[in-house]
Design an enzyme around this catalytic site. Structure first.
Site: not given
Ligand code: PMV
Length: 335
Positions: A113, A118, A121, A163
């Site tokens: 988080g 994470s 992945a 992601d």
């Molecule tokens: O913090 P992470 O790795 O879960 O990235 C979130 C990225 C956002 O743009 C805020 C949300 C998304 O799903 O793209």
């Protein structure tokens, strides 16, 4: 038994804005989650070692609503179990074996988080390992799509494809709505600073959504992030790393304006800039977790190590592999 691994990522540009259809450019980095899947008679058993929380083992049959009896906080268990449970469901669906039982073991170098992807992945590696264990090999496109569906379900519809596509493909990618493609990028000297904390992605996305609908200037800020991403793509294709850094600085300022930075993230960003980094910004949802800087010298990492609020700094190489099998049956066997 099959082990697959998939990398985490940093956002060079565009987190949060990507949720509203603006483009984003995440880059996979060599920090991996490894998932081993082995058939068992029925149900699902999950063992995790390094999700930056104490190792735990959960055994249950049925779905994630079964309450396992273990000694870690419910929200962490729910989060970890939700992703694994949905990933296994996707694998069962892909192989048309709805009752297949699995023993799943997760190990991860990626802080949980903290903006390094994470959960994506883990989802990508889990679907890959479990489908291969069932004798099915998915194309990378299908794998990325199924991993997206996992995040979408677990995060109550608040997920972009960024992601999961990045973790599957590796390298730099460009995501705009449904349109996901591999992007060009020069060598980028990433340095990551980690404050030891985590942000709540769902809550942060909701806060930005509320701001955007309440204030025109917040909506304009989201649009301006999209402009930065488009300029950033141009700089990347020209190999202009200094310009990439400058645009990262702008992007951090706008994310801060949207309220998703934190004292520790800002402190690390400023420490990196003062140390001569070409650019620095938070990465991912924000609220705490990680920032990313560009610096080929050791100065930024050294400065971060002395910055109050920074728990750890490390250099991260661009990962060009994406998902791969780790069991010696030939890596990169994807179509
Ligand atoms: O913090 P992470 O790795 O879960 O990235 C979130 C990225 C956002 O743009 C805020 C949300 C998304 O799903 O793209």
């Amino acid at each position: 038994m099959v082990t697959s691994s998939a990398p985490g990522k940093v956002y060079l540009f565009g987190e949060h804005a990507v949720v509203y259809g603006e483009p984003a450019v995440p880059c996979a980095v060599e920090q991996r989650a490894r998932v081993t899947a082995e058939r068992q008679a029925a149900g699902l058993s999950v063992h995790t070692a390094d999700l930056t929380l104490d190792g735990f083992t959960v055994e249950y049959s049925g779905d994630a609503t079964g309450q396992p009896d273990i000694d870690v906080s419910d929200s962490l268990v729910e989060a970890a179990m939700g992703y694994v449970n949905e990933a296994v469901e996707q694998a069962r669906d892909a192989a048309d074996t709805p009752a297949a039982g699995f023993e799943v073991t997760i190990e991860s170098d990626i802080p949980l988080g903290a903006g390094l992807g994470s959960s994506a992945a883990v989802a990508v590696a889990a679907i890959d390992a479990a489908t291969r264990e069932l004798g099915v090999e998915l194309s990378r496109e299908e794998l990325a799509d199924r991993a997206y569906r996992v995040e979408h379900t677990v995060q109550d519809g608040q997920a972009s494809r960024a992601d999961t596509f990045c973790s599957t493909m590796g390298g730099a990618v460009r995501v705009e709505g449904e349109d996901c493609r591999v992007a060009e990028a020069p060598e980028l000297p990433f340095v990551i600073g980690y404050d030891g904390g985590a942000g709540d992605t769902g809550a942060l996305v909701s806060e930005v959504r509320d701001l955007r609908s309440s204030y025109d200037f917040a909506a304009d800020t989201v649009g301006a992030i999209g402009d930065i991403v488009r300029r950033g793509e141009q700089a990347l294709s020209e190999g202009d790393v200094s310009e990439v850094g400058r645009l990262m600085n702008f992007n951090h300022g706008l994310l801060s304006a949207l309220g998703v930075s934190s004292r520790s993230l800002d402190a690390m960003v400023w420490a990196a800039r003062d140390a001569g980094a070409l650019g620095a910004k938070l990465t991912g949802a924000g609220g705490g977790g990680c920032m990313v800087a560009l610096d080929e010298t050791p100065e930024t990492a050294a400065a971060l190590d002395y910055t109050p609020g920074c728990e750890r700094s490390f250099r991260a190489e661009l990962d060009t592999d994406g998902v791969r099998t780790e069991d010696g049956k030939g890596s990169g066997g994807h179509t």
